[in-house]
Design a protein around this motif. Structure first.
Motif, PDB file in Angstrom:
ATOM      1  N   GLY A 104      -3.584   1.401 -14.497  1.00  0.00           N
ATOM      2  CA  GLY A 104      -2.808   1.929 -15.616  1.00  0.00           C
ATOM      3  C   GLY A 104      -1.316   1.717 -15.520  1.00  0.00           C
ATOM      4  O   GLY A 104      -0.554   2.364 -16.230  1.00  0.00           O
ATOM      5  N   GLY A 105      -0.877   0.824 -14.662  1.00  0.00           N
ATOM      6  CA  GLY A 105       0.548   0.577 -14.524  1.00  0.00           C
ATOM      7  C   GLY A 105       0.982  -0.732 -15.138  1.00  0.00           C
ATOM      8  O   GLY A 105       0.182  -1.645 -15.330  1.00  0.00           O
ATOM      9  N   ARG A 106       2.263  -0.797 -15.450  1.00  0.00           N
ATOM     10  CA  ARG A 106       2.871  -2.031 -15.937  1.00  0.00           C
ATOM     11  C   ARG A 106       4.006  -2.382 -14.981  1.00  0.00           C
ATOM     12  O   ARG A 106       4.617  -1.503 -14.384  1.00  0.00           O
ATOM     13  CB  ARG A 106       3.447  -1.849 -17.339  1.00  0.00           C
ATOM     14  N   VAL A 107       4.276  -3.687 -14.874  1.00  0.00           N
ATOM     15  CA  VAL A 107       5.319  -4.152 -13.955  1.00  0.00           C
ATOM     16  C   VAL A 107       6.234  -5.125 -14.682  1.00  0.00           C
ATOM     17  O   VAL A 107       5.780  -6.099 -15.277  1.00  0.00           O
ATOM     18  CB  VAL A 107       4.712  -4.845 -12.713  1.00  0.00           C
ATOM     19  N   SER A 157       2.461   5.972  -3.690  1.00  0.00           N
ATOM     20  CA  SER A 157       3.458   6.815  -4.350  1.00  0.00           C
ATOM     21  C   SER A 157       3.288   6.835  -5.871  1.00  0.00           C
ATOM     22  O   SER A 157       3.920   7.620  -6.551  1.00  0.00           O
ATOM     23  CB  SER A 157       4.866   6.336  -4.012  1.00  0.00           C
ATOM     24  N   LEU A 158       2.438   5.978  -6.406  1.00  0.00           N
ATOM     25  CA  LEU A 158       2.309   5.830  -7.847  1.00  0.00           C
ATOM     26  C   LEU A 158       1.246   6.748  -8.429  1.00  0.00           C
ATOM     27  O   LEU A 158       0.239   7.024  -7.793  1.00  0.00           O
ATOM     28  CB  LEU A 158       1.935   4.380  -8.190  1.00  0.00           C
ATOM     29  N   SER A 159       1.503   7.192  -9.640  1.00  0.00           N
ATOM     30  CA  SER A 159       0.469   7.888 -10.405  1.00  0.00           C
ATOM     31  C   SER A 159       0.511   7.325 -11.820  1.00  0.00           C
ATOM     32  O   SER A 159       1.568   7.054 -12.369  1.00  0.00           O
ATOM     33  CB  SER A 159       0.691   9.399 -10.390  1.00  0.00           C
ATOM     34  N   GLU A 165       0.838  -1.202   0.000  1.00  0.00           N
ATOM     35  CA  GLU A 165       0.000   0.000   0.000  1.00  0.00           C
ATOM     36  C   GLU A 165       0.873   1.252   0.000  1.00  0.00           C
ATOM     37  O   GLU A 165       0.527   2.263  -0.618  1.00  0.00           O
ATOM     38  CB  GLU A 165      -0.956   0.002   1.194  1.00  0.00           C
ATOM     39  N   TRP A 166       2.001   1.204   0.679  1.00  0.00           N
ATOM     40  CA  TRP A 166       2.950   2.316   0.701  1.00  0.00           C
ATOM     41  C   TRP A 166       3.443   2.594  -0.717  1.00  0.00           C
ATOM     42  O   TRP A 166       3.486   3.748  -1.158  1.00  0.00           O
ATOM     43  CB  TRP A 166       4.092   1.952   1.633  1.00  0.00           C
ATOM     44  N   ILE A 167       3.808   1.555  -1.445  1.00  0.00           N
ATOM     45  CA  ILE A 167       4.247   1.723  -2.829  1.00  0.00           C
ATOM     46  C   ILE A 167       3.105   2.292  -3.674  1.00  0.00           C
ATOM     47  O   ILE A 167       3.294   3.263  -4.420  1.00  0.00           O
ATOM     48  CB  ILE A 167       4.728   0.382  -3.425  1.00  0.00           C
TER      49      ILE A 167
END
Length: 173
Positions: free
Chosen positions: A62-65, A30-32, A25-27
């Motif tokens: 909307g993120g990729r990993v 921080s993401l947008s 959740e902390w990570i």
């Protein structure tokens, strides 16, 4: 119920001390979007339908990993959009300034050359990017047991205690 599950429930009866939940959740905070994240030391990942599968799956909003690991098991990690094997120690196989976020979950304690590792993290982070990491608590029962026993015992017992099958990856040294 496994020995590991019983111990976990005994010491962590609710989610107020759930380090996995807190860390991911902390990570996420921080993401947008859109973002590109690197799971550095991704390994095989979690088994689908396991307790942590959704918590650790950062492919959302909307993120990729991408993920990389010295172990080729990373190529089977279902929680990644792209996986790569680190063929050269401490060499992250991605171009400079590729990632908005790099994160490592219980990885740094296995790194033999922290300076080289961190130089690579900085190299692949975009300007203003963040590196998140989590390491074991020295007083946690798993850490105490790990320090107190030789590796051959870990190899014979650890996967059984965690209810992993005979084909599961051996514990890392």
């Amino acid at each position: 119920m496994t020995v590991s599950s019983r111990l976990f429930e005994r010491y962590y009866p609710d989610s107020s001390r759930d380090g996995t939940l807190f860390f991911y959740e902390w990570i996420r905070r921080s993401l947008s979007s859109p973002y590109y994240a690197l799971n550095l030391g991704a390994g095989l990942g979690d088994r689908p339908f396991s307790r942590n599968y959704e918590r650790r799956d950062m492919r959302c909003d909307g993120g990729r990993v991408a993920g990389c690991d010295p172990d080729p098991a990373v190529l089977k990690n279902a929680q990644l959009d792209h996986a790569a094997v680190m063929d050269i120690p401490n060499a992250i196989p991605f171009p400079d300034e590729s990632f908005d976020v790099v994160y490592s979950d219980y990885v740094l304690e296995h790194v033999e050359c922290p300076e080289a590792f961190l130089r690579e993290v900085i190299r692949v982070l975009k300007p203003g990017g963040s590196f998140f990491f989590r390491t074991p608590n020295a007083r946690h029962y798993v850490s105490v047991i790990a320090r107190s026993t030789p590796q051959w015992i870990h190899e014979r017992v650890a996967n059984r205690v965690r209810a992993l099958g005979p084909d599961a990856h051996a514990p890392y040294p």
